[in-house]
Structures are given as structure tokens and as C-alpha cells.
Design an enzyme around this catalytic site. Structure first.
Site, mmCIF file in Angstrom:
data_model
loop_
_atom_site.group_PDB
_atom_site.id
_atom_site.type_symbol
_atom_site.label_atom_id
_atom_site.label_comp_id
_atom_site.label_asym_id
_atom_site.label_seq_id
_atom_site.Cartn_x
_atom_site.Cartn_y
_atom_site.Cartn_z
ATOM 1 N N GLY A 252 0.807 -1.059 0.020
ATOM 2 C CA GLY A 252 -0.049 0.079 -0.051
ATOM 3 C C GLY A 252 0.933 1.123 0.295
ATOM 4 C CE1 TYR A 253 3.516 3.070 -3.915
ATOM 5 C CE2 TYR A 253 1.686 1.516 -4.182
ATOM 6 C CZ TYR A 253 2.981 1.868 -4.485
ATOM 7 O OH TYR A 253 3.685 1.290 -5.295
ATOM 8 C CG LEU A 254 2.587 5.087 4.762
ATOM 9 C CD1 LEU A 254 3.685 5.050 5.475
ATOM 10 C CD2 LEU A 254 1.041 5.049 5.391
ATOM 11 C CD GLU B 163 -2.075 7.986 -0.990
ATOM 12 O OE1 GLU B 163 -2.411 7.378 -2.144
ATOM 13 O OE2 GLU B 163 -1.474 8.877 -0.830
ATOM 14 C CG ASN C 40 3.123 -1.482 -8.451
ATOM 15 O OD1 ASN C 40 2.494 -2.550 -8.871
ATOM 16 N ND2 ASN C 40 4.550 -1.806 -8.430
#
Length: 156
Positions: A29-31, A83, A145
Site C-alpha cells: 500500500g501507499y502512505l 491510501e 503500482n
């Protein structure tokens, strides 16, 4: 810290699977997913990682990358505050003509997408392309990604 130089390709077929040296499931996942800086949290097998990447150069083949191993418990906690949109994929390592190709087969909202990346010493480094390698998509942001989590492949 390091400069990452890689090229990305679509695949013509899945014949690469006959030559897989290693495979590993990856959840990430992405912060932060803005192009100038992405902050990624990843569980790769039984390890966790925190990775920061800078914006790519004009060709999209080179960008700053910093990575630190963290515990899987820490990664699982950080994934909870990422996110919306999770990347779920299997990464296959395939050796060919002295190069290692990382082939990612996606699941979930990106099901059906398979891409290969090869890391290079320089942007102009020549290498032999396997027959299963298709069109080059290096620098095409929709295949990042961080973009696939916002605009999944199955919604194109």
C-alpha cells in the site's frame, strides 16, 4: 540511497513461468502516492519494507529510491493507514542471458495484468530480450503500482 534504473514491459504470454527461479507473494500500500515522492509499505513473504521513491527522470527509467526493512508487524500496522487501494501480486524472478527479470502477476482489481521489469546499470545498457517480452511501457505512469491502486487495470 540509490538511483534505480529499470525498464518495464508488458508480456506476450506466460511462457516465462517455465524458467522461474523464485516466486513470492507481495501485498503493498501507499502512505503517499504523489509523483514527486511515493512512500510504499510492503509485505514481501515474511518480511516488511518501507520504501521512498522520488520522481522519475524524463524517460521514466531512472529515479531515486530508499528502502529499509521493517518487521512484518510494523508493515501490517502501516498498511492499515495507507491510501485506499492495495496492490496484491506474485513476483517471479526469471534469469535470462545474464539478466534477472522481475515479473509481476497482479490479482484483485488488477487481475490480468502481467509486467516485467529489468534493472540496469545505465539507461543505455543493452540486453537480450526474451521471446515472452512484449511492448515497452517504461515511463508510462498508468503502469506504476502507485497508479494501479487508484486506477486499476480492470477498470481501463
Amino acid at each position: 540511497m540509490a538511483q534505480e534504473i529499470e525498464r518495464k514491459y508488458l508480456l506476450k504470454n506466460d511462457s516465462f513461468k517455465a524458467d522461474v527461479r523464485k516466486e513470492q507473494r507481495i501485498i503493498q500500500g501507499y502512505l503517499c502516492s504523489v509523483p514527486e515522492r511515493t512512500v510504499r509499505v510492503r509485505v514481501k513473504g515474511d518480511k516488511g519494507f518501507l520504501t521512498i521513491k522520488g520522481i522519475g527522470n524524463e524517460s521514466g527509467a531512472s529515479r531515486y529510491e530508499w528502502e529499509k526493512e521493517i518487521t512484518t508487524a510494523e508493515a501490517q500496522e502501516l498498511l492499515k493507514i495507507c491510501e485506499p487501494g492495495v496492490i496484491d501480486k506474485t513476483r517471479y524472478l526469471v534469469d535470462f542471458q545474464g539478466m534477472t527479470f522481475e515479473v509481476d502477476e497482479f490479482y484483485g482489481d488488477n487481475l490480468g495484468l502481467i509486467v516485467a521489469e529489468v534493472e540496469l546499470e545505465s539507461e543505455t545498457q543493452a540486453f537480450v530480450k526474451p521471446a515472452w517480452l512484449g511492448a515497452e511501457v517504461t515511463g508510462d505512469a498508468k503502469y506504476y503500482n502507485s497508479m494501479l491502486m487508484k486506477h486499476p487495470y480492470t477498470k481501463w
